[in-house]
Write a protein that holds these residues in place. Structure first.
Motif, PDB file in Angstrom:
ATOM      1  N   ARG A 350      -2.696  38.794   2.953  1.00 39.79           N
ATOM      2  CA  ARG A 350      -3.012  39.431   1.677  1.00 39.79           C
ATOM      3  C   ARG A 350      -2.316  40.781   1.497  1.00 39.79           C
ATOM      4  N   LEU A 351      -1.869  41.362   2.579  1.00 40.89           N
ATOM      5  CA  LEU A 351      -1.227  42.680   2.509  1.00 40.89           C
ATOM      6  C   LEU A 351       0.286  42.632   2.680  1.00 40.89           C
ATOM      7  N   GLN A 352       0.792  41.553   3.218  1.00 43.76           N
ATOM      8  CA  GLN A 352       2.207  41.487   3.579  1.00 43.76           C
ATOM      9  C   GLN A 352       3.128  41.758   2.400  1.00 43.76           C
ATOM     10  N   GLY A 353       2.779  41.189   1.246  1.00 40.28           N
ATOM     11  CA  GLY A 353       3.630  41.364   0.074  1.00 40.28           C
ATOM     12  C   GLY A 353       3.608  42.770  -0.505  1.00 40.28           C
ATOM     13  N   ARG A 354       2.629  43.554  -0.121  1.00 38.36           N
ATOM     14  CA  ARG A 354       2.507  44.909  -0.657  1.00 38.36           C
ATOM     15  C   ARG A 354       3.137  45.960   0.254  1.00 38.36           C
ATOM     16  N   VAL A 355       3.586  45.530   1.407  1.00 36.52           N
ATOM     17  CA  VAL A 355       4.179  46.457   2.379  1.00 36.52           C
ATOM     18  C   VAL A 355       5.687  46.249   2.407  1.00 36.52           C
ATOM     19  N   PRO A 356       6.486  47.307   2.297  1.00 36.29           N
ATOM     20  CA  PRO A 356       7.947  47.172   2.381  1.00 36.29           C
ATOM     21  C   PRO A 356       8.348  46.486   3.688  1.00 36.29           C
ATOM     22  N   ALA A 357       9.373  45.639   3.610  1.00 32.81           N
ATOM     23  CA  ALA A 357       9.794  44.871   4.787  1.00 32.81           C
ATOM     24  C   ALA A 357      10.115  45.774   5.974  1.00 32.81           C
ATOM     25  N   ALA A 358      10.705  46.930   5.698  1.00 34.21           N
ATOM     26  CA  ALA A 358      11.085  47.837   6.784  1.00 34.21           C
ATOM     27  C   ALA A 358       9.876  48.390   7.523  1.00 34.21           C
ATOM     28  N   ALA A 359       8.698  48.360   6.870  1.00 39.86           N
ATOM     29  CA  ALA A 359       7.498  48.930   7.480  1.00 39.86           C
ATOM     30  C   ALA A 359       6.564  47.878   8.056  1.00 39.86           C
ATOM     31  N   HIS A 360       6.998  46.607   8.061  1.00 40.25           N
ATOM     32  CA  HIS A 360       6.125  45.532   8.519  1.00 40.25           C
ATOM     33  C   HIS A 360       5.663  45.731   9.960  1.00 40.25           C
ATOM     34  N   ARG A 361       6.586  46.101  10.850  1.00 43.97           N
ATOM     35  CA  ARG A 361       6.219  46.232  12.255  1.00 43.97           C
ATOM     36  C   ARG A 361       5.127  47.277  12.443  1.00 43.97           C
ATOM     37  N   TRP A 362       5.290  48.424  11.773  1.00 43.09           N
ATOM     38  CA  TRP A 362       4.295  49.491  11.903  1.00 43.09           C
ATOM     39  C   TRP A 362       2.979  49.102  11.236  1.00 43.09           C
ATOM     40  N   ALA A 365       1.132  46.717  13.565  1.00 46.82           N
ATOM     41  CA  ALA A 365       0.542  47.458  14.682  1.00 46.82           C
ATOM     42  C   ALA A 365      -0.676  48.253  14.234  1.00 46.82           C
ATOM     43  N   GLY A 366      -0.586  48.871  13.049  1.00 42.04           N
ATOM     44  CA  GLY A 366      -1.703  49.666  12.545  1.00 42.04           C
ATOM     45  C   GLY A 366      -2.919  48.819  12.223  1.00 42.04           C
ATOM     46  N   ILE A 367      -2.703  47.666  11.589  1.00 43.27           N
ATOM     47  CA  ILE A 367      -3.829  46.785  11.246  1.00 43.27           C
ATOM     48  C   ILE A 367      -4.502  46.260  12.503  1.00 43.27           C
ATOM     49  N   ARG A 368      -3.685  45.873  13.478  1.00 41.52           N
ATOM     50  CA  ARG A 368      -4.244  45.367  14.731  1.00 41.52           C
ATOM     51  C   ARG A 368      -5.061  46.453  15.447  1.00 41.52           C
ATOM     52  N   LEU A 369      -4.554  47.671  15.433  1.00 38.24           N
ATOM     53  CA  LEU A 369      -5.269  48.773  16.077  1.00 38.24           C
ATOM     54  C   LEU A 369      -6.580  49.073  15.354  1.00 38.24           C
ATOM     55  N   LEU A 370      -6.530  49.129  14.026  1.00 39.75           N
ATOM     56  CA  LEU A 370      -7.745  49.414  13.256  1.00 39.75           C
ATOM     57  C   LEU A 370      -8.809  48.341  13.465  1.00 39.75           C
ATOM     58  N   GLY A 371      -8.382  47.078  13.476  1.00 39.33           N
ATOM     59  CA  GLY A 371      -9.339  45.994  13.694  1.00 39.33           C
ATOM     60  C   GLY A 371      -9.985  46.075  15.060  1.00 39.33           C
ATOM     61  N   CYS A 372      -9.179  46.404  16.067  1.00 40.26           N
ATOM     62  CA  CYS A 372      -9.710  46.541  17.423  1.00 40.26           C
ATOM     63  C   CYS A 372     -10.711  47.696  17.487  1.00 40.26           C
ATOM     64  N   LEU A 373     -10.350  48.811  16.891  1.00 39.95           N
ATOM     65  CA  LEU A 373     -11.259  49.963  16.877  1.00 39.95           C
ATOM     66  C   LEU A 373     -12.553  49.636  16.142  1.00 39.95           C
ATOM     67  N   MET A 374     -12.439  48.857  15.057  1.00 40.30           N
ATOM     68  CA  MET A 374     -13.626  48.509  14.275  1.00 40.30           C
ATOM     69  C   MET A 374     -14.586  47.645  15.085  1.00 40.30           C
ATOM     70  N   THR A 375     -14.073  46.613  15.755  1.00 45.98           N
ATOM     71  CA  THR A 375     -14.959  45.731  16.518  1.00 45.98           C
ATOM     72  C   THR A 375     -15.598  46.471  17.693  1.00 45.98           C
ATOM     73  N   VAL A 376     -14.820  47.307  18.359  1.00 47.99           N
ATOM     74  CA  VAL A 376     -15.386  48.084  19.468  1.00 47.99           C
ATOM     75  C   VAL A 376     -16.418  49.074  18.943  1.00 47.99           C
ATOM     76  N   GLY A 377     -16.145  49.685  17.777  1.00 43.98           N
ATOM     77  CA  GLY A 377     -17.102  50.617  17.179  1.00 43.98           C
ATOM     78  C   GLY A 377     -18.414  49.940  16.835  1.00 43.98           C
ATOM     79  N   ILE A 378     -18.346  48.727  16.272  1.00 40.91           N
ATOM     80  CA  ILE A 378     -19.574  47.992  15.945  1.00 40.91           C
ATOM     81  C   ILE A 378     -20.349  47.656  17.215  1.00 40.91           C
ATOM     82  N   ALA A 379     -19.623  47.220  18.251  1.00 40.83           N
ATOM     83  CA  ALA A 379     -20.282  46.893  19.519  1.00 40.83           C
ATOM     84  C   ALA A 379     -20.939  48.120  20.129  1.00 40.83           C
ATOM     85  N   CYS A 380     -20.293  49.275  20.003  1.00 41.30           N
ATOM     86  CA  CYS A 380     -20.888  50.514  20.527  1.00 41.30           C
ATOM     87  C   CYS A 380     -22.135  50.902  19.744  1.00 41.30           C
TER      88      CYS A 380
END
Length: 452
Positions: A350-362, A365-380
């Motif tokens: 849902r977000l891929q088309g809204r992000v410039p191709a040059a910024a896809h890698r970052w 990485a940012g979405i994966r990090l935020l999701g990980c932080l969110m699940t760990v935060g809920i568990a805490c």
């Protein structure tokens, strides 16, 4: 809550084909040659019936099987035994009608195979005109139900890892930290694991995890069958308030719903997936027997002290038991990395088309990090394993495993022949799903509030 030899791990649930139907109505296809979906599937779709059975069993023997003693604690020995069979039958039937609807839809839409969200979308597009406008909503519900289910499972895995390491640390004179600290420490391995973007790098870990998981279950069963108390020491039935929690935990345990469609889509002979005996029926029969066995003897052994993961009840002073806890923690961390792909895929599409191709890698990485932080935060925030299982089972798996299949079959059959009995039958399933969801959520939230 699992693979052809050339296919990616079936923890990853994603739709491979476009959700746009090529017809705007249910026009006749009598002028076209009969379409056999299996003949048009990709060459990688070559899983045998035995392989498909193995994948379904592997998917179902996840963390949920060790939660079955908790389900029996909420219901009692007798009610739990009967209830496991009943819930298993209802779930098996719901999965059966889901796959059958999908297979018929493939013929109608002339597609080799479709995923869960595609099935929801196309059923409404090919259904009566009055419901076609709801096709995008059906797809969104299926996608986000899958995403939230897997995020909830991620939270469960974090708590299991934290509880396991805390128990081992306490046994050997480690620091006296609360569970929340151990939940936070899971970020150390999970952050790099969730940054792995290619599944092939996780395949060796997955194979290792499968072996370790079987060893852990074997150790748990060994302790359950050692010095078993008398049946008279356990309740045959508990109060009515325990039934919703029993159903919610059972639904969470039977978490294989997410991989049923991918397994069927990878089969060389999908016609053998249903029917009698059929891959699905054999798998669900084995699952019900195994779950009932673990639930019965786990509760019989540990009674009201049983935890959300059976390994957490194993002795604190025995090396074998501590080994099982560490092995389970390792499996959960590796499983987290795999199932995390599902919610990430739903969000990224849902977000891929809204992000410039040059910024896809970052961005990835940012979405994966935020999701990980969110699940760990809920568990805490709520480090109670039982509460997570009951809530995830009540909300997400009631929708995915029961509600949507019944609605989809009704929408698909509507206007295609006599369906009064079918509508009545599906109305019962919908009522059961809504009852399980509402009552399970109420009692789970009550437990969370009491904990806070």
């Amino acid at each position: 809550m699992e693979k052809a030899s050339a296919a990616p791990p079936l923890h990853i649930v994603m739709d491979t084909y476009s959700s746009k139907a090529d017809l705007a109505n249910n026009g006749s296809r009598e002028d076209l040659d009969p379409y056999v979906p299996a003949d048009h599937r990709p060459q990688g779709s070559n899983t045998s019936s035995f392989g498909a059975l193995a994948h379904l069993l592997k998917a179902s023997l996840g963390s949920g099987i060790l939660a079955m003693p908790l389900a029996f604690r909420n219901a009692g020995i007798l009610v739990g035994s009967v209830g496991t069979v009943v819930v298993g039958l209802v779930c098996a039937h719901a999965l059966h009608i889901l796959v059958k609807t999908s297979q018929e839809l493939c013929v109608e839409a002339r597609r080799p195979c479709v995923g869960y969200a595609d099935t929801c979308d196309l059923v409404f597009q090919y259904g009566p005109k009055s419901i076609r406008k709801f096709a995008p909503i059906a797809r969104e519900v299926a996608d986000w139900a899958l995403a939230v289910t897997h995020l909830g499972a991620c939270c469960v895995y974090i708590v299991v890892v934290a509880e396991s390491f805390k128990q081992v640390s306490d046994s050997y004179g480690g620091p006296d930290w609360p569970v929340t600290v151990y939940c936070a420490l899971t970020l150390v391995p999970l952050v790099p694991l969730t940054q792995i973007t290619k599944l092939k790098y996780l395949v060796p870990f997955s194979a290792f995890a499968n072996v370790v998981w079987l060893v852990s279950i074997g150790i748990s069963v060994y302790y359950c069958l050692t010095d078993v108390p008398s049946l008279n020491e356990r309740d045959l039935a508990t109060s009515l308030s325990g039934i919703p929690l029993f159903v919610s935990t059972c639904l969470f345990a039977m978490e294989g719903v997410g991989v049923v469609m991918p397994v069927e889509n990878e089969m060389e002979r999908p016609q053998q997936f249903l029917g009698c005996p059929g891959v699905l029926n054999i798998a669900m029969s084995a699952v019900v027997v195994l779950y009932g066995f673990i639930g019965f003897f786990g509760y019989l052994k540990y009674g009201d002290e049983v935890r959300g993961s059976l390994t957490l009840n194993l002795p604190q002073d025995q090396v074998l038991a501590q080994t099982a806890k560490i092995l389970v923690a390792l499996v959960m961390m590796l499983s987290y990395a795999l199932i995390y792909y599902v919610p990430f895929d739903v969000v990224w599409r849902r977000l891929q088309g809204r992000v410039p191709a040059a910024a896809h890698r970052w961005a990835v990485a940012g979405i994966r990090l935020l999701g990980c932080l969110m699940t760990v935060g809920i568990a805490c925030a709520i480090p109670r394993l039982e509460l997570f299982m009951e809530l995830v089972g009540a909300v997400c798996l009631s929708v995915l495993g029961l509600l949507l299949p019944a609605v989809l079959e009704t929408a698909w059959r509507w206007g295609r022949g006599p369906c009064k009995l079918l509508v009545c039958k599906n109305a019962v399933i919908v009522f059961f799903a809504l009852l399980a969801m509402v009552s399970g959520v109420v009692y789970s939230i009550k437990g969370i509030v009491d904990h806070l």
